[in-house]
Write a protein that holds these residues in place. Structure first.
Motif, short mmCIF file in Angstrom:
data_model
loop_
_atom_site.label_atom_id
_atom_site.label_comp_id
_atom_site.label_asym_id
_atom_site.label_seq_id
_atom_site.Cartn_x
_atom_site.Cartn_y
_atom_site.Cartn_z
N VAL A 119 -8.83 -0.64 -1.35
CA VAL A 119 -7.51 -0.07 -1.63
C VAL A 119 -7.51 1.42 -1.30
O VAL A 119 -6.52 1.95 -0.80
N PRO A 142 -6.80 2.74 2.82
CA PRO A 142 -5.50 3.20 3.33
C PRO A 142 -4.86 4.29 2.47
O PRO A 142 -4.06 5.07 2.97
N ALA A 143 -5.21 4.34 1.17
CA ALA A 143 -4.49 5.24 0.26
C ALA A 143 -5.11 6.62 0.20
O ALA A 143 -4.56 7.51 -0.44
N ARG A 168 -5.34 9.12 2.11
CA ARG A 168 -4.61 10.29 2.60
C ARG A 168 -3.56 10.75 1.60
O ARG A 168 -3.00 11.83 1.74
N LEU A 169 -3.26 9.90 0.64
CA LEU A 169 -2.24 10.26 -0.35
C LEU A 169 -2.87 11.11 -1.44
O LEU A 169 -4.02 10.94 -1.80
#
Lengths: 296, 300
Positions: free
Chosen positions: A75, A78-79, A81-82
């Motif tokens: 998970v 992809p997350a 960069r947030l």
């Protein structure tokens, strides 16, 4: 010890796993509202392993940890960069996605003449390892304590080596960290895997203590609580989140005299503490002072 | 099938308008303070319960109930602002979030003390006829929601552009240091923004409660989550984005509920939310920091 004390202490121990999990991500500079998802994965994973597949307990727990860590990393990939609110909502989205998925997840197999396994929203009954192995509540409490100690020892090892420093520099200033040649993405994914594994560990232990888990137990509230524990207890050391749990569950139990007003008193206390110590009770300054006092 | 889609979209737009108002409140607070007030939903809950209590006790009409909701939400928000935001120094954003969580717990217990049951009735808009647009039906409550949301956003946009307070608010949101050195009373503007956000949230809460006809203490958590999600979908710091985010969330939810059922709705909504965050981190109407700077330079 009477059974009431044992159950309170066991809850403190189990919640500490979730709180440490959220704390690890806080140190790495990410707010997670969704660590309960990995707790749930650990609970379901370890429960299925021992109850349905009849694996030995230790192997089942290990499966829960691997599941939490693996999905955590998956998970986070992809997350990563947030940051800030975006990451917080992304973790919340995953946790709620998983919870609603568990609501329709059915995996029932016949074991010893009985149907066992997760049954959607009806939950997952009869995770009976502790009962079958004849482990008393006190023995299980000691087991929880031992497992928690092993997590604390792991974090202590990270703090002695480079690991914790990496997490902190990425958390405090990712650009500076990148300029030092640190792969911020890799550290963040590593932190998410570690946090997921710790939560999965706690989840596996929880499932075998409760013998029954259901998706509704892994809603947003425990996740937000876990996050708050680190912030109340302090971000300085791994004992911060544990202190947060102790203060919350412990103080709530001892504030029984206030019966229906416990949360009103406790919430006010926490708000006041945060005004005086915005980085929690055991913050970095308190830690430094404590260490200096020890060295004297 | 197509008719279902249209009907669901109309219903979704109406509920989405309420989500948009919740997101608007979050956006105002987040834009000015850069801190998350997770007690936003619970303060709305206090307002709604105040309205329900007034209605149950004296069976008053809709207007006094509405005023009670508004007053309850605004007074509670003032309490949250004083304890969790004004009293905690500016650089401790996480402490404010944790503190607003603690206050949330307080508010929930307070409501549980006063209203021990699970659900309570809330007055509804009675006697308004169903509106038929061809084969599509529009509930009158939904029309009220849509119109109110549109009017509020328009009024807010105008106020931000044309009043002194609006100017101060925008300065504080865009360049906090510049606001400080040019003599803006930062504490006052922040406090008033907080109250404004609570008032908008109170209006949203009133409309939602009046459309449902019943309320539970869970509405606090619900309002916080839906508002946060709609704000993030729309893009942080953009009023229009907040409304669009709310509408998108409402339409997706309504259609997923119809075609996939309750469990399917949850899974689809959250999967889409996760994807939207990863693929469009700036939100639907949001701009990246670099984009905002480029636009500012172009204007210069």
């Amino acid at each position: 010890m009477d059974s009431y004390t044992i159950s309170v202490l066991s809850n403190i121990g189990l919640f500490s796993f979730l709180a440490i999990s959220a704390w690890i991500l806080l140190i790495a500079g990410e707010i997670s509202f969704g660590q309960q998802a990995y707790f749930a994965l650990g609970a379901y994973g370890a429960g299925i392993a021992t109850a349905v597949w009849q694996w030995p307990f230790a192997l089942g727990l290990g499966f829960g940890i691997v599941l939490g860590a693996g999905i955590g990393a998956l998970v986070a990939w992809p997350a990563m960069r947030l940051t800030g609110v975006h990451f917080a909502i992304a973790t919340l989205a995953f946790a709620e996605f998983l919870r609603s998925g568990l609501n329709i997840f059915r995996y029932r197999r016949e074991v010893g003449g009985y149907l066992t396994g997760p049954d959607g929203a009806n939950g997952f009954r009869d995770i009976r390892w502790a009962y079958e192995a004849g482990v008393e509540p006190l023995g299980y409490l000691i087991l929880i304590g031992g497992c928690l100690l092993s997590v604390i020892a792991l974090v202590a090892c990270l703090a002695r080596g480079r690991g914790m420093a990496l997490l902190r520099i990425v958390g405090e200033d990712p650009i500076l960290a990148a300029m030092q040649g640190i792969s911020v993405a890799r550290v963040r994914i590593g932190a998410a895997a570690l946090a997921g594994g710790v939560a999965g560990f706690g989840g596996g232990l929880y499932a075998h203590m409760a013998t029954y888990v259901e998706p509704a137990q892994f809603g947003v509230m425990p996740g937000v609580h876990a996050l708050a524990y680190g912030l109340i207890g302090g971000l300085g050391t791994v004992f911060g989140p544990i202190l947060g749990v102790l203060v919350d569950i412990g103080a709530l139990e001892s504030l029984r005299v206030f019966s229906g007003y416990r949360m009103i008193v406790f919430g006010g206390l926490v708000a006041l503490v945060l005004i005086v110590r915005p980085r929690g009770l055991l913050d970095e300054a308190a830690l430094r002072r404590g260490l200096a006092w020890l060295r004297r | 099938m197509l008719l279902d889609l249209v009907q669901n979209t109309v219903d979704g737009l109406a509920v989405g308008a309420a989500y948009g108002l919740l997101a608007l409140g979050f956006t105002l607070i987040f834009g000015v303070m850069r801190r998350l007030n997770i007690a936003f939903g619970p303060s709305i809950m206090i307002g709604i319960f105040a309205g329900a209590w007034l209605h149950a006790e004296w069976s008053v009409g809709m207007v006094p109930v509405f005023l009670a909701v508004l007053a309850g939400a605004v007074i509670t928000a003032a309490y949250v602002e004083r304890i969790s935001f004004a009293a905690i120094r500016g650089d401790a954003a996480l402490a404010s979030m944790a503190s607003s969580f603690a206050i949330w717990m307080q508010l929930e217990e307070a409501v549980a003390r006063v209203f021990p049951g699970r659900t309570y009735g809330f007055p509804t808009f009675d006697g308004m006829p169903m509106i038929e647009i061809g084969p599509v039906l529009l509930r009158p409550e939904y029309l009220v929601m849509l119109v109110t949301a549109a009017a509020l956003v328009a009024a807010l946009q105008w106020g931000l552009a044309h009043t002194r307070f609006g100017l101060e608010l925008r300065t504080l949101a865009d360049r906090p240091e510049a606001a400080r050195v040019s003599g803006v009373n930062v504490a006052r503007v922040a406090f008033l923004t907080f109250l404004l956000a609570a008032a908008i949230g109170g209006i949203a809460g009133f409309l939602i409660a009046a459309a449902d006809g019943q309320i539970t203490p869970k509405i606090g958590l619900w309002a916080t989550i839906k508002g946060l999600i709609a704000m993030v979908i729309g893009g942080l710091g953009s009023l229009r984005g907040a409304l669009i985010g709310g509408l998108v969330l409402g339409v997706v939810e309504a259609n997923a509920q119809w075609f996939l059922g309750a469990a399917g709705r949850e899974m689809t909504t959250y999967a889409l939310l996760f994807l939207a965050l990863v693929l469009l981190p700036a939100g639907l109407a949001g701009r990246t920091e670099a984009g905002a700077r480029a636009e500012a330079e172009r204007r210069l």
